[in-house]
Design an enzyme around this catalytic site. Structure first.
Site, mmCIF file in Angstrom:
data_model
loop_
_atom_site.group_PDB
_atom_site.id
_atom_site.type_symbol
_atom_site.label_atom_id
_atom_site.label_comp_id
_atom_site.label_asym_id
_atom_site.label_seq_id
_atom_site.Cartn_x
_atom_site.Cartn_y
_atom_site.Cartn_z
ATOM 1 N N ASN A 1 11.787 1.773 -13.451
ATOM 2 C CA ASN A 1 11.692 3.035 -12.423
ATOM 3 C C ASN A 1 10.401 3.657 -12.827
ATOM 4 O OD1 ASN A 1 13.277 3.757 -15.155
ATOM 5 N ND2 ASN A 1 13.476 5.696 -14.233
ATOM 6 N N GLN A 2 9.789 4.007 -11.667
ATOM 7 C CA GLN A 2 8.408 4.777 -11.832
ATOM 8 C C GLN A 2 8.460 5.958 -10.923
ATOM 9 O OE1 GLN A 2 5.800 3.269 -13.554
ATOM 10 N NE2 GLN A 2 7.274 1.929 -14.141
ATOM 11 N N GLU A 3 8.420 7.140 -11.825
ATOM 12 C CA GLU A 3 8.496 8.468 -11.180
ATOM 13 C C GLU A 3 7.433 9.113 -10.873
ATOM 14 O OE1 GLU A 3 11.494 10.566 -13.936
ATOM 15 O OE2 GLU A 3 13.004 9.132 -13.242
ATOM 16 N N ASN A 4 7.598 10.266 -10.073
ATOM 17 C CA ASN A 4 6.446 10.977 -9.448
ATOM 18 C C ASN A 4 6.626 12.414 -9.385
ATOM 19 O OD1 ASN A 4 4.529 11.907 -7.275
ATOM 20 N ND2 ASN A 4 3.714 9.875 -7.562
ATOM 21 N N ALA A 5 5.675 13.428 -9.760
ATOM 22 C CA ALA A 5 5.676 14.726 -9.613
ATOM 23 C C ALA A 5 6.278 15.193 -8.169
ATOM 24 C CB ALA A 5 4.485 15.377 -9.964
ATOM 25 N N ALA A 6 5.937 14.507 -7.276
ATOM 26 C CA ALA A 6 6.616 14.633 -5.904
ATOM 27 C C ALA A 6 7.870 13.706 -6.012
ATOM 28 C CB ALA A 6 5.527 14.271 -4.773
ATOM 29 N N TYR A 7 9.008 14.234 -6.540
ATOM 30 C CA TYR A 7 10.094 13.389 -6.647
ATOM 31 C C TYR A 7 10.633 12.297 -5.811
ATOM 32 C CZ TYR A 7 11.335 16.832 -10.296
ATOM 33 O OH TYR A 7 11.376 18.016 -11.420
ATOM 34 N N CYS B 1 12.990 3.355 -7.764
ATOM 35 C CA CYS B 1 13.974 3.004 -8.913
ATOM 36 C C CYS B 1 13.558 1.336 -9.358
ATOM 37 C CB CYS B 1 15.301 2.769 -8.168
ATOM 38 S SG CYS B 1 16.153 4.332 -7.704
ATOM 39 N N GLU C 1 15.179 -1.586 -9.731
ATOM 40 C CA GLU C 1 15.545 -2.637 -8.864
ATOM 41 C C GLU C 1 14.738 -2.785 -7.770
ATOM 42 O OE1 GLU C 1 17.310 0.213 -9.867
ATOM 43 O OE2 GLU C 1 19.291 -0.374 -10.177
HETATM 44 N N1 THU Z 1 17.041 5.157 -11.014
HETATM 45 C C1 THU Z 1 16.727 3.609 -10.950
HETATM 46 O O1 THU Z 1 15.632 3.177 -11.321
HETATM 47 N N2 THU Z 1 17.824 2.741 -10.390
HETATM 48 C C2 THU Z 1 18.979 3.214 -9.954
HETATM 49 O O2 THU Z 1 19.732 2.445 -9.390
HETATM 50 C C3 THU Z 1 19.407 4.815 -9.989
HETATM 51 C C4 THU Z 1 18.145 5.580 -10.562
HETATM 52 C C5 THU Z 1 16.118 5.872 -11.424
HETATM 53 C C6 THU Z 1 15.383 6.582 -10.468
HETATM 54 C C7 THU Z 1 14.917 7.925 -11.189
HETATM 55 O O3 THU Z 1 13.681 7.445 -11.755
HETATM 56 C C8 THU Z 1 15.952 7.752 -12.267
HETATM 57 O O4 THU Z 1 16.667 6.825 -12.498
HETATM 58 C C9 THU Z 1 17.222 8.849 -12.297
HETATM 59 O O5 THU Z 1 17.545 8.981 -11.093
#
Ligand code: THU
Length: 160
Positions: free
Chosen positions: A62-68, A73, A75
């Site tokens: 998973n790759q997050e961002n400051a702009a959520y 995810c 997958e």
């Molecule tokens: N996340 C995933 O990568 N896969 C999922 O199926 C559920 C959630 C990630 C998204 C976010 O970066 C973090 O988990 C918390 O929700």
């Protein structure tokens, strides 16, 4: 008026070393790539490994961002990458694992709804089931024979 019910089935394994050998290796790769998650906001790391029918394995975290909502995810990172580089290959199996930096996840953690819908698109496109194995950091691993078990009554191109 009538009641309509849908039943879905899963298989539970109690440990990674109880999985079939190819899946054990796939899950180990998902566990390894989980460390690469960019998750400074949720501290929740997810890793995915996908086995294709050409023998290639494609990974994602998973790759997050400051702009959520701009984050993605694990997958979908993995499955979109697989579609981008091997557009003709069929997806055979997916292994998914999720771990938190703040607590130990011990129950199987399934893909979120948006990921299920994305996986559904590829299963419909290739017209063969995708086996999905998912777990937390420790504990049981659940196996779904097809995405359909995780997203019964799904929306797909046949409704368009
Ligand atoms: N996340 C995933 O990568 N896969 C999922 O199926 C559920 C959630 C990630 C998204 C976010 O970066 C973090 O988990 C918390 O929700």
């Amino acid at each position: 008026m009538k009641e309509i019910s849908i039943t879905t089935n899963f298989t539970a394994y109690t440990a990674v070393n109880e999985l079939p050998n190819d899946i054990q290796s796939l899950m180990e790769q998902a566990i390894a790539v989980r460390k690469n998650a960019y998750a400074p906001y949720s501290k929740f790391r997810v890793g995915t490994a996908i086995l294709l029918d050409n023998g290639k394995i494609v990974l994602g975290s998973n790759q997050e961002n400051a702009a959520y909502p701009s984050g993605l995810c694990a997958e979908r990172v993995a499955i979109f990458h697989a579609g981008a580089i091997y557009p003709e290959a069929k997806i055979l199996k997916m292994a998914i694992t999720a771990a938190s930096d703040t607590n130990k996840t011990s129950s199987p953690i399934p893909p979120c709804g948006a990921c299920r819908q994305s996986i559904a698109e590829y299963e419909t496109k290739q017209d063969t089931p995708i086996e999905i194995y998912f777990m937390g950091e420790i504990g049981d691993i659940y196996k779904s024979e097809s995405l359909k078990n995780l997203l019964p009554f799904m929306f797909d191109k046949n409704f368009l």
